[in-house]
Design an enzyme around this catalytic site. Structure first.
Site, short mmCIF file in Angstrom:
data_model
loop_
_atom_site.label_atom_id
_atom_site.label_comp_id
_atom_site.label_asym_id
_atom_site.label_seq_id
_atom_site.Cartn_x
_atom_site.Cartn_y
_atom_site.Cartn_z
CD GLU A 45 -30.75 -22.18 -64.66
OE1 GLU A 45 -30.63 -21.64 -65.79
OE2 GLU A 45 -29.99 -21.93 -63.73
CD GLU B 181 -26.99 -20.82 -58.43
OE1 GLU B 181 -25.93 -20.92 -59.06
OE2 GLU B 181 -27.73 -19.83 -58.49
CD1 TRP C 15 -21.32 -23.22 -60.15
CD2 TRP C 15 -20.74 -21.07 -60.38
NE1 TRP C 15 -22.46 -22.45 -59.99
CE2 TRP C 15 -22.14 -21.13 -60.14
CE3 TRP C 15 -20.15 -19.81 -60.58
CZ2 TRP C 15 -22.94 -20.00 -60.06
CZ3 TRP C 15 -20.96 -18.68 -60.50
CH2 TRP C 15 -22.33 -18.78 -60.25
CB THR D 238 -20.89 -12.26 -60.43
OG1 THR D 238 -21.67 -11.86 -61.56
CG2 THR D 238 -20.84 -13.76 -60.32
#
Ligand SMILES: *[C@@H]1O[C@H](CO)[C@@H](O)[C@H](O)[C@H]1NC(C)=O
Ligand SMILES: *[C@@H]1O[C@H](CO)[C@@H](O)[C@H](O)[C@H]1NC(C)=O
Ligand SMILES: *[C@@H]1O[C@H](CO)[C@@H](O)[C@H](O)[C@H]1NC(C)=O
Length: 472
Positions: free
Chosen positions: A165, A169, A256, A267
């Site tokens: 990956e 972000e 998201w 998070t």
């Protein structure tokens, strides 16, 4: 725009609660899928059909060839304008032929001013697009205006089926920072991230580029190199290999909700705090959104592997899943129906042309039948609806997956794209005029997607929970 989307949300609510099943097998490196549902999706659940297409992890599937071979790289410019909306196809309608679609979607992409918005209505889990072709090294650049707001994350990443990956972000409270990261085979690492400073990513268009070669990754913003990571810096003496992304990857674009209350605290903190569904963007537009303009993919075009795109498709010939185990082949990439798998690609083939997708959708989404689930995010597939976003892997299906229980409480608002009315209202072309004759399809699909969306929120929590580990 506002009332449209609110109405859409209401429609979604009405459709909620049709189908739920909790018996979907999960998969991980230690727990491969059963023969009856052989394909392990990107989010760690087993099924057939679309589970065997993009994101299917051969290492966690029943056998290496359970997954359908992945379409090879194509040099391409995606305009992301109004005319290209018909090349964004819902995951419930795509069978693996990349000439029929540029992007597979989950959620609600919308055209606005000849750009594509990825939207996240109230209580939804956002939207993800994944390219139908894979890049095996090369360059991808995208013009983006990010979303904003606490707990709202925009992502532009490359993700391989074995979870190599490379990421950009953006956190909605950090509008002057593009966060970058990379992973090798989804192995969590605490030290790979890096930031690039930019001017306001919400107000300004920037062109973000990932240049990926067998020797290094470069992240560029507006043509300036912001970060370089060399393969030579990634030797892992324990594993005796380079922990460097090296396998064919899809481009994934997403928005998201990192700040969902059900996510791990780390998070939520990383995402800028709890998400507010009363944010001005929700009030004024009906959703949070990120805006995508033109996207350009340039393949690496090596003469010999790794990094070729001479054939039709890539597959893996070893569980090591390193770059010397990828085969550039002429195997086909499309299924005849959503019953198919990599080892039985013609399964469910119908003589009558148009019927295949409808019936498969219905069967796949219905928990009442004994047919294994066939569309990630449909019916009973909690973990698969989820936008990839961060480290879209939950190694071992582990951390944070507790979230999968409270999913029902979200009631399936969010992003129903299968609803015919919603279609008419918001002009999301893909789910509208596809000339589908069977009215049963729309109905079924609606129930299915609504349910799945509801569960998706929790699944996202699982995925995000993993990302969050890094910030604990
Ligand atoms: C990147 O920026 C974020 C937000 O400002 C910060 O929390 C994080 O520590 C930074 N990461 C690095 C590697 O500097
Ligand atoms: C090296 O590889 C091992 C085995 O895959 C992994 O557990 C470990 O985290 C890696 N080391 C680093 C520093 O990433
Ligand atoms: C990819 O393959 C080449 C040639 O086989 C090899 O030299 C290189 O080290 C590999 N790259 C990575 C990142 O493993």
């Amino acid at each position: 725009m506002r009332s449209t989307v609110l109405a859409l949300g209401a429609a979604a609510l009405l459709g909620a609660g049709t189908v739920l099943a909790d018996d979907i097998p999960t998969c991980s490196l230690d727990k491969k899928c059963p023969e009856s549902a052989p394909c392990c999706s990107q989010y760690g659940q087993c099924g057939v059909g679309a589970y065997c297409l993009g994101g299917c992890d051969p290492r966690m599937s029943f056998s290496l060839d359970s997954c359908v071979p992945a379409p090879v790289c194509q040099d391409k410019t995606y305009k992301m304008d109004k005319a290209s909306m018909n090349k964004i196809v819902d995951i419930g309608k795509y069978l693996g032929d990349p000439s029929t679609a540029d992007w597979v979607s989950q959620g609600e992409p919308v055209n606005y001013n000849d750009n594509t918005l990825l939207t996240m209505p109230k209580d939804s889990v956002g939207t993800v697009l994944a390219s139908t072709t894979y890049m095996w090294y090369g360059s991808v650049k995208a013009k983006i205006k990010t979303s904003r707001g606490a707990g709202v994350v925009t992502a532009f990443i490359l993700m391989s089926d074995v979870k190599d990956e490379i990421d950009y972000e953006w956190v909605g409270t950090e509008l002057k920072t593009a966060q970058t990261n990379y992973y090798f085979q989804g192995i969590p690492s605490y030290v790979n991230s890096g930031n690039i400073s930019v001017t306001d990513t919400w107000s300004n268009w920037h062109e973000y580029e990932i240049r990926w070669t067998p020797d290094e990754i470069q992240w560029l913003v507006d043509g300036q190199v912001g970060r370089t990571k060399k393969k030579s810096e990634t030797w892992n003496a324990t594993a005796n290999q380079w922990d460097f992304p090296q396998t064919p990857s899809r481009v994934q674009l997403s928005i998201w909700p990192g700040g969902l209350a059900s996510n791990a605290k780390g998070t939520i903190d990383w995402a800028g705090g709890p998400i507010s569904w009363d944010h001005p963007d929700i009030k004024n537009y009906g959703y949070y959104f990120a805006t995508f303009g033109e996207i350009t993919v340039k393949c690496w075009n090596a003469n010999s592997a790794p990094g070729t795109n001479k054939g039709k498709s890539y597959y893996y010939n070893s569980y090591r899943a390193t770059n010397d185990t990828v085969v550039d082949s002429n195997k086909r990439t499309d299924l005849a129906s959503f019953f198919g798998t990599g080892t039985d690609m013609d399964k469910g083939k119908q003589s009558n042309t148009k019927g295949g997708s409808a019936s498969a959708t219905k069967s796949g989404g219905s928990a009442q039948t004994s047919v294994p689930n066939s569309i990630p995010g449909a019916g009973s597939a909690p973990a698969n609806q989820v936008p990839g976003g961060g480290a879209g892997t939950v190694p071992g299906g582990g951390s944070g997956s507790s979230g999968s229980d409270d999913s029902g409480s979200d009631g399936g608002q969010g992003t129903v794209s299968g609803d015919a009315n919603a279609c008419g209202m918001n002009g999301f072309a893909q789910d509208c005029g596809d000339g589908d004759s069977g009215s049963g399809k729309g109905t079924t699909n609606n129930g299915v997607r609504t349910t799945s969306t509801a569960k998706g929120a929790s699944a996202l929590a699982a995925v995000v929970g993993f990302v969050g580990l890094m910030f604990l």
